[in-house]
Design a protein around this motif. Sequence first.
Motif, PDB file in Angstrom:
ATOM      1  N   PRO A 199       0.836  -1.209   0.000  1.00 29.75           N
ATOM      2  CA  PRO A 199       0.000   0.000   0.000  1.00 29.75           C
ATOM      3  C   PRO A 199       0.865   1.250   0.000  1.00 29.75           C
ATOM      4  CG  PRO A 199      -0.837  -1.593   1.577  1.00 29.75           C
ATOM      5  CD  PRO A 199       0.483  -2.121   1.092  1.00 29.75           C
ATOM      6  N   PRO A 200       0.382   2.351  -0.571  1.00 27.37           N
ATOM      7  CA  PRO A 200       1.203   3.569  -0.659  1.00 27.37           C
ATOM      8  C   PRO A 200       1.616   4.052   0.726  1.00 27.37           C
ATOM      9  CG  PRO A 200      -1.099   4.044  -1.156  1.00 27.37           C
ATOM     10  CD  PRO A 200      -0.960   2.561  -1.132  1.00 27.37           C
ATOM     11  N   PRO A 201       2.795   4.656   0.832  1.00 28.98           N
ATOM     12  CA  PRO A 201       3.235   5.192   2.121  1.00 28.98           C
ATOM     13  C   PRO A 201       2.339   6.337   2.565  1.00 28.98           C
ATOM     14  CG  PRO A 201       4.662   5.969   0.367  1.00 28.98           C
ATOM     15  CD  PRO A 201       3.755   4.956  -0.253  1.00 28.98           C
ATOM     16  N   ARG A 202       2.344   6.597   3.857  1.00 28.48           N
ATOM     17  CA  ARG A 202       1.493   7.635   4.412  1.00 28.48           C
ATOM     18  C   ARG A 202       2.246   8.952   4.552  1.00 28.48           C
ATOM     19  NH1 ARG A 202      -1.879   6.502   9.605  1.00 28.48           N
ATOM     20  NH2 ARG A 202      -3.019   8.260   8.683  1.00 28.48           N
ATOM     21  N   MET A 203       1.556  10.034   4.268  1.00 33.14           N
ATOM     22  CA  MET A 203       1.987  11.373   4.649  1.00 33.14           C
ATOM     23  C   MET A 203       0.895  11.938   5.551  1.00 33.14           C
ATOM     24  SD  MET A 203       2.514  14.886   2.404  1.00 33.14           S
ATOM     25  CE  MET A 203       4.118  14.466   1.715  1.00 33.14           C
ATOM     26  N   ILE A 204       1.260  12.326   6.768  1.00 29.83           N
ATOM     27  CA  ILE A 204       0.304  12.935   7.683  1.00 29.83           C
ATOM     28  C   ILE A 204       0.694  14.392   7.864  1.00 29.83           C
ATOM     29  CG2 ILE A 204      -0.856  12.773   9.904  1.00 29.83           C
ATOM     30  CD1 ILE A 204       0.092   9.912  10.147  1.00 29.83           C
ATOM     31  N   VAL A 205      -0.216  15.265   7.500  1.00 24.52           N
ATOM     32  CA  VAL A 205       0.007  16.701   7.586  1.00 24.52           C
ATOM     33  C   VAL A 205      -0.778  17.224   8.790  1.00 24.52           C
ATOM     34  CG1 VAL A 205      -0.206  18.922   6.416  1.00 24.52           C
ATOM     35  CG2 VAL A 205       0.268  16.842   5.085  1.00 24.52           C
ATOM     36  N   PHE A 206      -0.067  17.770   9.749  1.00 22.72           N
ATOM     37  CA  PHE A 206      -0.699  18.303  10.949  1.00 22.72           C
ATOM     38  C   PHE A 206      -0.810  19.825  10.837  1.00 22.72           C
ATOM     39  CE2 PHE A 206       1.378  14.354  12.221  1.00 22.72           C
ATOM     40  CZ  PHE A 206       0.334  13.695  12.861  1.00 22.72           C
ATOM     41  N   GLY A 207      -2.043  20.328  10.934  1.00 23.25           N
ATOM     42  CA  GLY A 207      -2.276  21.764  10.798  1.00 23.25           C
ATOM     43  C   GLY A 207      -3.029  22.064   9.521  1.00 23.25           C
ATOM     44  N   ALA A 208      -4.306  22.413   9.637  1.00 21.33           N
ATOM     45  CA  ALA A 208      -5.159  22.666   8.466  1.00 21.33           C
ATOM     46  C   ALA A 208      -5.015  24.110   8.013  1.00 21.33           C
ATOM     47  CB  ALA A 208      -6.606  22.328   8.797  1.00 21.33           C
ATOM     48  N   VAL A 209      -3.839  24.460   7.524  1.00 20.85           N
ATOM     49  CA  VAL A 209      -3.535  25.818   7.076  1.00 20.85           C
ATOM     50  C   VAL A 209      -3.421  25.840   5.556  1.00 20.85           C
ATOM     51  CG1 VAL A 209      -2.373  26.360   9.244  1.00 20.85           C
ATOM     52  CG2 VAL A 209      -1.052  25.422   7.341  1.00 20.85           C
ATOM     53  N   ASP A 210      -3.287  27.048   4.983  1.00 25.45           N
ATOM     54  CA  ASP A 210      -3.199  27.161   3.526  1.00 25.45           C
ATOM     55  C   ASP A 210      -2.005  26.400   2.969  1.00 25.45           C
ATOM     56  OD1 ASP A 210      -5.463  28.687   3.481  1.00 25.45           O
ATOM     57  OD2 ASP A 210      -4.423  30.606   3.352  1.00 25.45           O
ATOM     58  N   PHE A 211      -0.886  26.432   3.684  1.00 25.11           N
ATOM     59  CA  PHE A 211       0.295  25.695   3.232  1.00 25.11           C
ATOM     60  C   PHE A 211      -0.008  24.197   3.170  1.00 25.11           C
ATOM     61  CE2 PHE A 211       2.125  29.585   5.028  1.00 25.11           C
ATOM     62  CZ  PHE A 211       2.942  29.978   3.981  1.00 25.11           C
ATOM     63  N   ALA A 212      -0.845  23.720   4.098  1.00 27.67           N
ATOM     64  CA  ALA A 212      -1.182  22.301   4.132  1.00 27.67           C
ATOM     65  C   ALA A 212      -1.957  21.882   2.890  1.00 27.67           C
ATOM     66  CB  ALA A 212      -1.984  21.986   5.391  1.00 27.67           C
ATOM     67  N   ALA A 213      -2.865  22.744   2.415  1.00 30.81           N
ATOM     68  CA  ALA A 213      -3.647  22.409   1.229  1.00 30.81           C
ATOM     69  C   ALA A 213      -2.738  22.181   0.021  1.00 30.81           C
ATOM     70  CB  ALA A 213      -4.651  23.521   0.934  1.00 30.81           C
ATOM     71  N   ALA A 214      -1.728  23.023  -0.138  1.00 29.68           N
ATOM     72  CA  ALA A 214      -0.780  22.846  -1.242  1.00 29.68           C
ATOM     73  C   ALA A 214       0.081  21.610  -1.028  1.00 29.68           C
ATOM     74  CB  ALA A 214       0.095  24.094  -1.367  1.00 29.68           C
ATOM     75  N   LEU A 215       0.474  21.338   0.226  1.00 26.84           N
ATOM     76  CA  LEU A 215       1.313  20.172   0.508  1.00 26.84           C
ATOM     77  C   LEU A 215       0.547  18.872   0.271  1.00 26.84           C
ATOM     78  CD1 LEU A 215       3.980  19.017   1.439  1.00 26.84           C
ATOM     79  CD2 LEU A 215       3.228  19.298   3.808  1.00 26.84           C
ATOM     80  N   VAL A 216      -0.748  18.884   0.534  1.00 25.37           N
ATOM     81  CA  VAL A 216      -1.563  17.707   0.246  1.00 25.37           C
ATOM     82  C   VAL A 216      -1.480  17.361  -1.232  1.00 25.37           C
ATOM     83  CG1 VAL A 216      -3.933  16.841   0.085  1.00 25.37           C
ATOM     84  CG2 VAL A 216      -3.154  17.957   2.179  1.00 25.37           C
TER      85      VAL A 216
END
Length: 401
Positions: A199-216
């Motif tokens: 299964p694909p590796p996980r990326m967990i982004v903590f913090g629902a900020v504008d930078f997070a949307a781009a990082l997703v």
Amino acid sequence: MLDIAEELNRWFEQGRDFAVATVVAVGGSAPRGPGAALAVDRHGTAIGSVSGGCVEGAVYDLCVQALQDGRTVREQFGYSDEDAFAVGLTCGGVIEVLVTPVHADVPVFRAGVSAADRGEAAALARVARGPAELLGRALLVRPDGSYEGSLDGHPELDRTAAQEARAMLDTGRTGSVEIAEDGSRCPDGVTLFVESRVPPPRMIVFGAVDFAAALVRAGKFLGYHVTVCDARPVFATRVRFPDADDLVVDWPHRYLRRTATDQRTVLCVLTHDAKFDVPLLETALRLPVAFVGAMGSRRTHEDRDRRLREVGLADSELARLHSPIGLDLGARTPEETALSIAAEIVAARRGGTGVPLTDSGTLIHHDVDGREESEDGVRQGSRQDPRAGLTVIARRAPAAR
């Protein structure tokens, strides 16, 4: 072959026979690594790639020939010092390709492609070098050690091959392993090429900020299963993060303690708020994950470092923290910042330096463990392919069924 499982699974469902060419070994500066695949059906339709364009034409012809004569072929494409522009791999590398005709009713290949398409963990082990009658034979190995198919050799050969493939599947590795024809683990006689699909590796982004949307979006582009976690339900919404695989409303450290992570997991802390960061990083830096990065200014980092030491983190644990997160690209926008973070994640994963290639003097391609690959390629015993001026070493064997 599992590299293009989604497309091949559709071909199996449609009952289409095809031939598949898989890169089983590379040397020097090769464009694509082991596991890269190109397939051609009886209508001449092609999917995938083995070289990013360098030798596609010649490999396509090999697939067509394999469909016609039903024979497995192993060929080597390499660099020619006499005329770099007349060969396929002008970058100076060598790739070895295994071309196998596949009938739509072959259970082991169909089961392997289907499992990979469903995102299930499985390993496909094929004989890439050995006696002619074994070349291309395959086993499909599951995480519990069970397997189907047969290499049609010594009675112990299947058992040993399955054990070796399972060991590689456990770590998600794709590559080669050598065993003897009688099934012993002596490096002699048979080379297995094992394609692992997990299964694909996980990326967990903590913090629902504008930078997070781009990082997703960047994380999805890199092939991660991306989760966004924030304790504030007003920000962690599907409207703000339509590309995230999962949205979690919880305190970051509490979620991290209960969710599954492994040695491929990437953790990106974008909250830059001590009440979230400190308990989260205290947990994160003690987990066996691939990458832990935290956003913030230099001053924020210094304060964070002090607080983490106060809660008991050691120097060795703090040394794992990428902070401030990202490479120095001069980023300003959320998208540029996400690119900076994604670039650092790739560099950490592959062993890159992060400096411009123009000035680095380092090799372009690295091997799967992040070490620099050898410049040496196999150049002896080759012949010149009249179809495209490609250096080719060919070996033929009976068809794999």
